[in-house]
Design a protein around this motif. Structure first.
Motif, mmCIF file in Angstrom:
data_model
loop_
_atom_site.group_PDB
_atom_site.id
_atom_site.type_symbol
_atom_site.label_atom_id
_atom_site.label_comp_id
_atom_site.label_asym_id
_atom_site.label_seq_id
_atom_site.Cartn_x
_atom_site.Cartn_y
_atom_site.Cartn_z
ATOM 1 N N VAL A 295 5.590 -7.639 0.206
ATOM 2 C CA VAL A 295 5.848 -8.971 -0.331
ATOM 3 C C VAL A 295 4.840 -9.336 -1.410
ATOM 4 N N ILE A 296 3.566 -9.042 -1.197
ATOM 5 C CA ILE A 296 2.551 -9.406 -2.187
ATOM 6 C C ILE A 296 2.771 -8.673 -3.513
ATOM 7 N N GLU A 297 3.288 -7.461 -3.466
ATOM 8 C CA GLU A 297 3.569 -6.718 -4.696
ATOM 9 C C GLU A 297 4.689 -7.383 -5.478
ATOM 10 N N ILE A 298 5.714 -7.828 -4.769
ATOM 11 C CA ILE A 298 6.809 -8.539 -5.437
ATOM 12 C C ILE A 298 6.287 -9.824 -6.071
ATOM 13 N N LYS B 195 -1.654 -14.564 3.726
ATOM 14 C CA LYS B 195 -0.547 -14.859 4.636
ATOM 15 C C LYS B 195 0.531 -15.726 3.987
ATOM 16 N N ILE B 196 1.730 -15.515 4.459
ATOM 17 C CA ILE B 196 2.874 -16.327 4.067
ATOM 18 C C ILE B 196 3.401 -17.004 5.319
ATOM 19 N N ILE B 197 3.952 -18.175 5.137
ATOM 20 C CA ILE B 197 4.639 -18.863 6.226
ATOM 21 C C ILE B 197 6.124 -18.602 6.010
ATOM 22 N N VAL B 198 6.736 -17.890 6.917
ATOM 23 C CA VAL B 198 8.140 -17.508 6.781
ATOM 24 C C VAL B 198 9.028 -18.605 7.361
ATOM 25 N N GLU C 275 4.015 -16.677 10.713
ATOM 26 C CA GLU C 275 3.186 -16.196 9.616
ATOM 27 C C GLU C 275 3.150 -14.669 9.580
ATOM 28 N N ARG C 276 3.091 -14.140 8.373
ATOM 29 C CA ARG C 276 2.959 -12.698 8.157
ATOM 30 C C ARG C 276 1.932 -12.482 7.061
ATOM 31 N N LEU C 277 1.360 -11.295 7.015
ATOM 32 C CA LEU C 277 0.470 -10.919 5.926
ATOM 33 C C LEU C 277 1.344 -10.353 4.812
ATOM 34 N N SER C 278 1.263 -10.946 3.634
ATOM 35 C CA SER C 278 2.118 -10.485 2.535
ATOM 36 C C SER C 278 1.735 -9.092 2.062
ATOM 37 N N CYS C 279 0.516 -8.649 2.374
ATOM 38 C CA CYS C 279 0.086 -7.300 1.995
ATOM 39 C C CYS C 279 0.557 -6.250 2.986
ATOM 40 N N LEU D 213 9.639 -6.207 2.357
ATOM 41 C CA LEU D 213 10.977 -6.785 2.253
ATOM 42 C C LEU D 213 11.925 -5.670 1.860
ATOM 43 N N GLY D 214 12.923 -5.432 2.709
ATOM 44 C CA GLY D 214 13.872 -4.369 2.440
ATOM 45 C C GLY D 214 15.055 -4.849 1.620
#
Length: 108
Positions: free
Chosen positions: A23-26, A48-51, A78-82, A86-87
């Motif tokens: 996610v962080i790369e996107i 982190k992102i809040i999903v 919450e997830r770590l964007s690093c 995302l598929g």
């Protein structure tokens, strides 16, 4: 084509042609500043992102994310964007209050 909507950045929509992608790369490929104090290595929680929607479109929790969840440093949504990849499909997220940059303008 996977799509991410960042709700508190004025519902900014970003896309990625390559999948799966972290996610962080996107986010970075789309020119958005996003905090990552440990260099995207899963050693902190600053990215982190809040999903809000689309959790099912992300990869399973990594070992690093499980560790932070057990320590109470990552909440259920919450997830770590690093770490999260995302598929396909859509992901709707928010920037955590504590991880906002002072030079960016955020919406509610």
């Amino acid at each position: 084509m996977p799509r991410i909507v960042i709700q508190n950045l004025f519902n900014r929509e970003i896309y990625s042609k390559a999948v799966p992608r972290k996610v962080i790369e996107i986010i970075h490929e789309n020119g958005i500043d996003w905090m990552h104090a440990c260099g995207k290595k899963g050693r902190c929680t600053t990215c982190k992102i809040i999903v809000l929607e689309g959790e099912e479109n992300l990869s399973p929790l990594t070992e690093a994310e499980q560790k932070f969840a057990e320590q109470g440093r990552l909440k259920k949504q919450e997830r770590l964007s690093c770490q999260a990849e995302l598929g396909s499909g859509e992901l709707i997220v928010r920037v955590a209050e504590i991880n906002k940059f002072p030079h960016l303008e955020y919406s509610h």
